[in-house]
Structure formats: C-alpha cells, structure tokens
Design a protein around this motif. Structure first.
Motif, short mmCIF file in Angstrom:
data_model
loop_
_atom_site.label_atom_id
_atom_site.label_comp_id
_atom_site.label_asym_id
_atom_site.label_seq_id
_atom_site.Cartn_x
_atom_site.Cartn_y
_atom_site.Cartn_z
N LYS A 149 0.82 -1.21 0.00
CA LYS A 149 0.00 0.00 0.00
C LYS A 149 0.85 1.27 0.00
O LYS A 149 0.59 2.19 -0.77
CB LYS A 149 -0.94 -0.01 1.20
N ASP A 150 1.87 1.31 0.86
CA ASP A 150 2.67 2.53 1.01
C ASP A 150 3.62 2.78 -0.14
O ASP A 150 3.90 3.92 -0.50
CB ASP A 150 3.46 2.49 2.32
N THR A 151 4.15 1.71 -0.74
CA THR A 151 5.13 1.86 -1.82
C THR A 151 4.47 1.93 -3.19
O THR A 151 4.94 2.66 -4.06
CB THR A 151 6.14 0.69 -1.78
N TRP A 152 3.40 1.18 -3.37
CA TRP A 152 2.82 1.06 -4.71
C TRP A 152 1.42 1.63 -4.84
O TRP A 152 1.18 2.50 -5.69
CB TRP A 152 2.84 -0.41 -5.16
N LEU A 153 0.47 1.14 -4.07
CA LEU A 153 -0.93 1.48 -4.31
C LEU A 153 -1.28 2.92 -3.98
O LEU A 153 -1.87 3.62 -4.80
CB LEU A 153 -1.84 0.50 -3.57
N THR A 154 -0.94 3.37 -2.79
CA THR A 154 -1.34 4.72 -2.41
C THR A 154 -0.69 5.79 -3.29
O THR A 154 -1.40 6.64 -3.85
CB THR A 154 -1.05 4.97 -0.91
N PRO A 155 0.63 5.76 -3.48
CA PRO A 155 1.20 6.85 -4.29
C PRO A 155 1.14 6.65 -5.80
O PRO A 155 1.20 7.63 -6.54
CB PRO A 155 2.66 6.88 -3.82
N HIS A 156 1.01 5.41 -6.28
CA HIS A 156 1.24 5.18 -7.71
C HIS A 156 0.19 4.33 -8.43
O HIS A 156 0.39 4.02 -9.61
CB HIS A 156 2.61 4.51 -7.92
N ARG A 157 -0.88 3.94 -7.79
CA ARG A 157 -1.79 2.99 -8.47
C ARG A 157 -2.30 3.52 -9.80
O ARG A 157 -2.52 2.76 -10.74
CB ARG A 157 -2.92 2.56 -7.57
N HIS A 158 -2.47 4.82 -9.93
CA HIS A 158 -2.95 5.41 -11.20
C HIS A 158 -1.94 5.23 -12.33
O HIS A 158 -2.28 5.41 -13.49
CB HIS A 158 -3.26 6.90 -11.01
N ARG A 159 -0.73 4.82 -11.99
CA ARG A 159 0.32 4.62 -13.00
C ARG A 159 0.41 3.18 -13.50
O ARG A 159 1.18 2.89 -14.40
CB ARG A 159 1.67 5.04 -12.46
N PHE A 160 -0.33 2.24 -12.85
CA PHE A 160 -0.19 0.84 -13.29
C PHE A 160 -1.42 -0.03 -13.11
O PHE A 160 -1.50 -1.09 -13.72
CB PHE A 160 1.01 0.17 -12.61
N VAL A 161 -2.38 0.36 -12.30
CA VAL A 161 -3.58 -0.46 -12.12
C VAL A 161 -4.47 -0.26 -13.33
O VAL A 161 -4.67 0.87 -13.77
CB VAL A 161 -4.31 -0.10 -10.81
N GLY A 162 -5.01 -1.34 -13.87
CA GLY A 162 -5.74 -1.30 -15.13
C GLY A 162 -7.17 -0.84 -15.07
O GLY A 162 -8.02 -1.40 -15.74
N LEU A 163 -7.49 0.14 -14.26
CA LEU A 163 -8.87 0.64 -14.16
C LEU A 163 -9.29 1.34 -15.43
O LEU A 163 -8.62 2.08 -16.03
CB LEU A 163 -9.03 1.61 -12.98
#
Length: 163
Positions: A149-163
C-alpha cells in the motif's frame, strides 16, 4: 526508460531509452552514461532527447519506467504532457520478493494471485473488492501489506492499475 546500475567498466549508470512499434518490436532511441541517477542528470538526457524532435511541441504520449523517483521527477519537468506509467514487470518482481520475505510459503501463491487480481481490476468497485480480499489474506502479514500500500498502491496505483 530504464537504467542499469554500474555494470560497465566505468561503474556508471547506463540510461537506455527504447521505443515500441505498433507490432510490438522494440528499437533503441538513445542511451547515455550518467555520473549518477539524479534528477538533474536525467533532465539533461531528456532535454537532449527533446532536441531531436523535428516538431518542437512534439513529445512522447506515454513513457514507461520503473519506480525511479528521480527519473519520474525529470519526466514531469521535461515532458509535462506525457503520461508516466510504471512497468508491471518491475512492480511484480519487487512485490514478489517482498512477499517471499514476509509470507509463509504455503500462502505466497495465493497472495500473488490476489495481487494480480488487484492490479488487473477493471473498475473501482472490483479494485476495492480485490484489495479487500488481499488485505484479508494478509491479516497476519502487516509488513507485506503495508509495503504494497505505502510503496505502490497509495502513491502510484494510477500509473499501473488497469482501471
């Protein structure tokens, strides 16, 4: 865009920029040896790249990188209209390594599957459901889920999650 870390005889990072054709073939655009992987060094290389464009207002629409924060900052400065996505291969490699550190062997495959379902979610509702399932599976592994969550999802999910 990616760098190798001091693997040459000069012990300097080699920054490589490649492109991809519509038929998914890669080609070398540029490369540069850099003194260090600092934002100002990346900016210099990216400015030199920008000078090669025939039309001065032209810029890459999408730039794919790993989570090199100095490079990401340089992209924001030099190519502010470009979208900077993060490479899922590099992310999954890092998340998998962290999973092996924190999670018992029996659950690693399950957690890897749940992680993949999170990053391939097709909408916000599915993303929330998948993340909740991952959190439930990791209830005894706070070090791992906090890292995710702290390294990937919270700061960067818009850069790699396929929504």
């Amino acid at each position: 865009m990616d760098s190798t870390y001091k693997t040459n005889k000069y012990r300097q990072p080699l920054f490589e920029i490649v492109g991809m054709t519509s038929t998914e073939f890669t080609f070398v655009v540029a490369f540069a040896y850099m003194e260090s992987e600092q934002t100002e060094n990346f900016c210099w290389v990216l400015e030199k790249l920008k000078e090669l464009f025939v039309k001065k207002d032209l810029c890459p629409q999408v730039i794919l990188t790993d989570r090199d924060l100095a490079l990401m900052k340089a992209i924001e400065i030099v190519f502010p209209r470009s979208t900077n996505f993060l490479c899922r291969f590099h992310i999954n490699k890092n998340v998998g390594a962290k999973c092996k550190q924190h999670v018992v062997n029996d659950l690693q495959k399950t957690i890897d599957t749940l992680w993949m379902e999170v990053i391939w979610a097709s909408d916000e509702v599915e993303y929330g459901q998948r993340l909740h399932q991952l959190e439930q599976a990791c209830v005894d592994y706070s070090g791992f889920i906090n890292y995710v969550k702290d390294t990937w999802l919270t700061p960067h999910r818009h850069r790699f999650v396929g929504l």
